[in-house]
Design a protein around this motif. Sequence first.
Motif, PDB file in Angstrom:
ATOM      1  N   SER A 106       0.828  -1.211   0.000  1.00 53.18           N
ATOM      2  CA  SER A 106       0.000   0.000   0.000  1.00 53.18           C
ATOM      3  C   SER A 106       0.866   1.266   0.000  1.00 53.18           C
ATOM      4  O   SER A 106       0.446   2.302  -0.501  1.00 53.18           O
ATOM      5  CB  SER A 106      -0.938  -0.006   1.191  1.00 53.18           C
ATOM      6  N   ARG A 107       2.078   1.159   0.537  1.00 50.52           N
ATOM      7  CA  ARG A 107       2.947   2.334   0.551  1.00 50.52           C
ATOM      8  C   ARG A 107       3.301   2.758  -0.884  1.00 50.52           C
ATOM      9  O   ARG A 107       3.354   3.939  -1.208  1.00 50.52           O
ATOM     10  CB  ARG A 107       4.207   2.002   1.330  1.00 50.52           C
TER      11      ARG A 107
ATOM     12  N   LEU B  15       1.530   2.525  -3.383  1.00 57.81           N
ATOM     13  CA  LEU B  15       0.368   3.052  -4.101  1.00 57.81           C
ATOM     14  C   LEU B  15       0.301   4.576  -4.011  1.00 57.81           C
ATOM     15  O   LEU B  15      -0.291   5.228  -4.862  1.00 57.81           O
ATOM     16  CB  LEU B  15      -0.912   2.479  -3.500  1.00 57.81           C
ATOM     17  N   CYS B  16       0.892   5.120  -2.959  1.00 61.32           N
ATOM     18  CA  CYS B  16       0.723   6.544  -2.660  1.00 61.32           C
ATOM     19  C   CYS B  16       0.862   7.488  -3.857  1.00 61.32           C
ATOM     20  O   CYS B  16      -0.022   8.312  -4.080  1.00 61.32           O
ATOM     21  CB  CYS B  16       1.664   6.972  -1.541  1.00 61.32           C
TER      22      CYS B  16
ATOM     23  N   ILE C 175      -2.128   7.231  -6.089  1.00 67.43           N
ATOM     24  CA  ILE C 175      -3.341   7.752  -5.459  1.00 67.43           C
ATOM     25  C   ILE C 175      -3.341   9.272  -5.472  1.00 67.43           C
ATOM     26  O   ILE C 175      -4.361   9.908  -5.760  1.00 67.43           O
ATOM     27  CB  ILE C 175      -3.448   7.245  -4.001  1.00 67.43           C
TER      28      ILE C 175
ATOM     29  N   GLN D  96      -8.151  -1.994  -0.703  1.00 67.95           N
ATOM     30  CA  GLN D  96      -7.334  -1.274   0.258  1.00 67.95           C
ATOM     31  C   GLN D  96      -7.987   0.045   0.652  1.00 67.95           C
ATOM     32  O   GLN D  96      -7.514   1.122   0.267  1.00 67.95           O
ATOM     33  CB  GLN D  96      -5.957  -0.993  -0.349  1.00 67.95           C
TER      34      GLN D  96
ATOM     35  N   SER E  57      -5.899   3.171   1.927  1.00 68.65           N
ATOM     36  CA  SER E  57      -5.084   4.026   1.050  1.00 68.65           C
ATOM     37  C   SER E  57      -5.905   5.173   0.476  1.00 68.65           C
ATOM     38  O   SER E  57      -5.360   6.197   0.086  1.00 68.65           O
ATOM     39  CB  SER E  57      -4.509   3.211  -0.102  1.00 68.65           C
TER      40      SER E  57
ATOM     41  N   THR F 205      -7.230   9.286   2.222  1.00 71.52           N
ATOM     42  CA  THR F 205      -6.684  10.625   2.025  1.00 71.52           C
ATOM     43  C   THR F 205      -7.526  11.442   1.043  1.00 71.52           C
ATOM     44  O   THR F 205      -7.503  12.666   1.070  1.00 71.52           O
ATOM     45  CB  THR F 205      -5.247  10.554   1.468  1.00 71.52           C
TER      46      THR F 205
ATOM     47  N   THR G 234     -14.848   3.526   2.641  1.00 73.02           N
ATOM     48  CA  THR G 234     -13.756   4.041   3.464  1.00 73.02           C
ATOM     49  C   THR G 234     -14.274   4.728   4.722  1.00 73.02           C
ATOM     50  O   THR G 234     -13.526   4.963   5.648  1.00 73.02           O
ATOM     51  CB  THR G 234     -12.916   5.057   2.674  1.00 73.02           C
TER      52      THR G 234
END
Lengths: 882, 177
Positions: A283-284, A286-287, A290, A319, A322, A325, A352
Amino acid sequence: MQYLRRDKKDEEDGSQSNPFQNLDKSAVLQEARTFNETPINPRKCIHILTKILYVLNQGQHLGTTEATEAFFAMTKLFQSKDVMLRRMVYLAIKELANIAEDVIIVTSSLTKDMTGKEEMYRASAIRALCKITDNTMLQGIERYLKQAIVDKNASVSSASLVSALHLMKPNYDVVKRWVNEAQEAVSSDNTMVQYHALGLLYHVKKNDRLAVSKLIFKYTKQSLRSPYAVCMLIRIASKYLDEEPEVADSPVYDFLESCLRHKSEMVIYEAARALVNLKNLKSRDLCPAISVLQLFLSSPRPTLRFAAVRTLNKVAMTQPMSVTTCNLDLENLITDVNRSIATLAITTLLKTGNESSVDRLMKQISSFMSEISDEFKIVVVDAIRSLCLKFPRKHHVMMNFLSSMLRDEGGFDYKKAIVDTIITIIEENSEAKEAGLGHLCEFIEDCEHTVLATRILHLLGREGPRSQNPSKYIRFIYNRVILENAAVRAAAVTSLAKFGAHCDSLCSSILVLLSRCLLDTDDEVRDRATFYVNILKEKEKALSSGYILNGLQVSIVGLERALYAYVKDSTHTAPFDLKTVPLATTPMKDQVVKPGKTAIETPSAPTKASAPVAATRQDVYAEQLAAIPQFSKLGPLFRSSPKPAELTESETEYVVNCVKHVFNDHIVFQFDCTNTLNDQILENVKVEMEPSDSDFEVVCYVPRPSLPYNTPGTTYALIKLPQDASSVTCTFTNTLKFVVKDCDPSSGEPDEEGYEDEYVLEDIDVLVADHVQRVHKTNFLASWDEIGDECEMQDTYALTQMTSLEEAVKQIIEYLGMQPCERSDKVNTDKNSHALLLAGVFRGGHDVLVRARLAFDQGVTMNITVRSDDAVVSEVVLSAVG
Amino acid sequence: MDTAVLEASLYTVKAIAILDNDGERVVAKYYDDTYPTTKEQKEFEKNLFNKTQRANAEIIMLDGLTCVYRSNVDLFFYVMGASNENELILVSVLNAFYDAISQMLRKNVEKRALMDNLDGVLSIVDEIVDGGVILESDASSIMQRVAIKTDDVPLTEQTVAQVLQTAKDQLKWSLLK
């Protein structure tokens, strides 16, 4: 007023001046004769050709003769030098190519245009030519096409590349030879040529993984100018990465990441989408993707917002953290004028968001539910389903929402999604049951989908009788008997009978209702009604629970096979015994209700019964075992262990898995062996078993004659169970014995001489659970009373090592190998006590029922009561827990 | 709502269409077998038109297709692709399509003008997408390839009135200079 009239007149004029209104096919074809006039009048001919094309485009069909005639008339027009006319001729050729005969007649004219000096003709001529050409003709023009690919005129080059792509399906081998030219074209200055060339190269090479990787590495380094081409490359790269185990370190990944900073939005979006779709990404990582999508969310262009929110919605499914945000930007989109964007934004937020925002969001959605298409409604329903599982306390809001959606217009898929969701909620949340059943009752009052109606009736029959007030459902069900088609009527009759069997107070009224169905026009309905009326009249619990509530518990495939064998055996000395049919195995996944899949059984309506019944795993085993002569006398297969047990580590020289097959008096151990050494061939492979209890007797082994490298092979061992029914558990020590022959790894040619060797495997335990088959009892209490307390056993245990009721319930089910009934495997987390109800059949066809009362106070205390029709069986089952 | 990774392919466009403000087909071209018969195609178009005629939203998912569209006066322009197609690529095709037509009709994009230049429209469609592959996405290159010279009708075929009108115009321009 004056103006208005003039406007009106204008409009009329407009419609009259439309030269293509109400064109008649035959009249147009008549006009095509003008083509033969000399000199050719280009303007007139263009007009006629346009008319022909228009007629075709409107969907009118030309016959082969008509088309051929028009086509031949058209060939005359090649004499004219008019550019526009020639273009229309090309278009018409392409349109007629599939209808008319002998279209290859124009090949020479087109080849002339293609190689001619007139630049305007060439590209179109190539495309028209490739449309009419066939395999043999292609050889003749191949040379020209190869040249055209590297032509300096971009349109010519593009035309030939695209045509090559179309030709590839039937003529792969020819097009394959043009790779060099295509490679050259990739470095063209023209962006479209680059795109087409890259596309063609990939289409040619896509089955060759090495070539694809070369392609990727080559073009990720040199920057392509066309955004389309970059998008294409991103897709190729992401497909390549998808098959790669380690993603983040690959240079291909860096390429995707760098595309996030491309100047074209198209490319940025494609890269972001590719990144979030990668399977093995953390998931990191993906930032960056995103945050790019987040920027798109506030774009003024609807398509960009749509694309971004749709992709984020997909990410939120797997996820949700993620995406949080972006929540603020998503909130702004709820009121978007494009309803699709708003729906996607809301469903993303639902995934979410937290419990407090649910009410507000649901209100928002209901305000525009009627304006969106069915596809999106299903998206919303799916979001609600997962939400209900997440926040069970919100079920009343959801239920009301779902029921209002059920009342709206919608297609089958949409309605099915809603019904599925309601059923899932009912199964998961007992508080929502009454309300949910009520909504479903209302829905079947006006339901045009037979499948859904029968399914709901089946559910009502199962859940309704156990509700607080069963009588209120009867009216709904009986209405179906009066108003619906045969399939639904039959399901309704069955459902009614279940109420009668379950609730004594309603039995007499049910009998009245059912007797009204005795004269139904449909055979199935009448048969069912007659059957149920007669059973209910007996007023015997055993009968009604056996034949109405529990239904048929045997494997359908097994029943078919047993009946076939019985009919073939012409002696018919004994009546057919249902006990010889293997029981239906409850699929393991019914235990865990996955979102998206409901645990409801297929309704017993005639529409469903005709569908092919899939053979379960056990049926497959039964067939395999029956084919082995040593096992043919063992009788029907009682139970196969659901999961193969591993007897070796997975990385060792030989991998062995074991499946236990229990028969009436025997156990067959099936060993699936794999030889992972490529320089050995094993022969005469068998597993020798040493029982810890001498009452278990090894009857015979079925060795595997040869086990080459990496080909799984099976060997069996047959064990006779002890006469004494009370000794059922045993541990076996196992040794894999075989003859090794060394062989050449490349050719697989074995040496003449071999030597004997053995390999120690892990032990196998035969447990009580192996002797028990899961069986579902719809009405547990009725079955409990029916079996009586003659062979009842009970005991109390303290299970100190258990830390929760849930864990204890899981363990008990596993030890006993029985089916939890009435959803008693779901433990209410708020309570300190629980009652677990289990049902099963012991080897030899003895019904076993278990009631376990559990209480939690630091450790778990359990009082367990076992009932069966055989005292020994009760004792054995009880001993399993101790 | 397919989550699968998109197969890299040049076949991007599934269909391209122009409908009038009654939802009737002016031009439509389908590049694969999503709707094999005319009946199914027209049904889809009707459905599409009903969903898009009021909401000016540029994009819609319908029957598992991504449809991007724009409208002007009495015409609706559509480009359809697979459900998981890159929406921005489809929009770029739509814009090229619209701009080319607009250039041909001198910004006068309405049904009547379009019908009068139907041959040009058919050529433009042919030059933008070939069998589902995007052939060209730049409006001016498309116009170059189509080579429509809307004005130069050969002298012999003009009516006397037309000739007079042209003569008058030219005289006017020469005087104004």
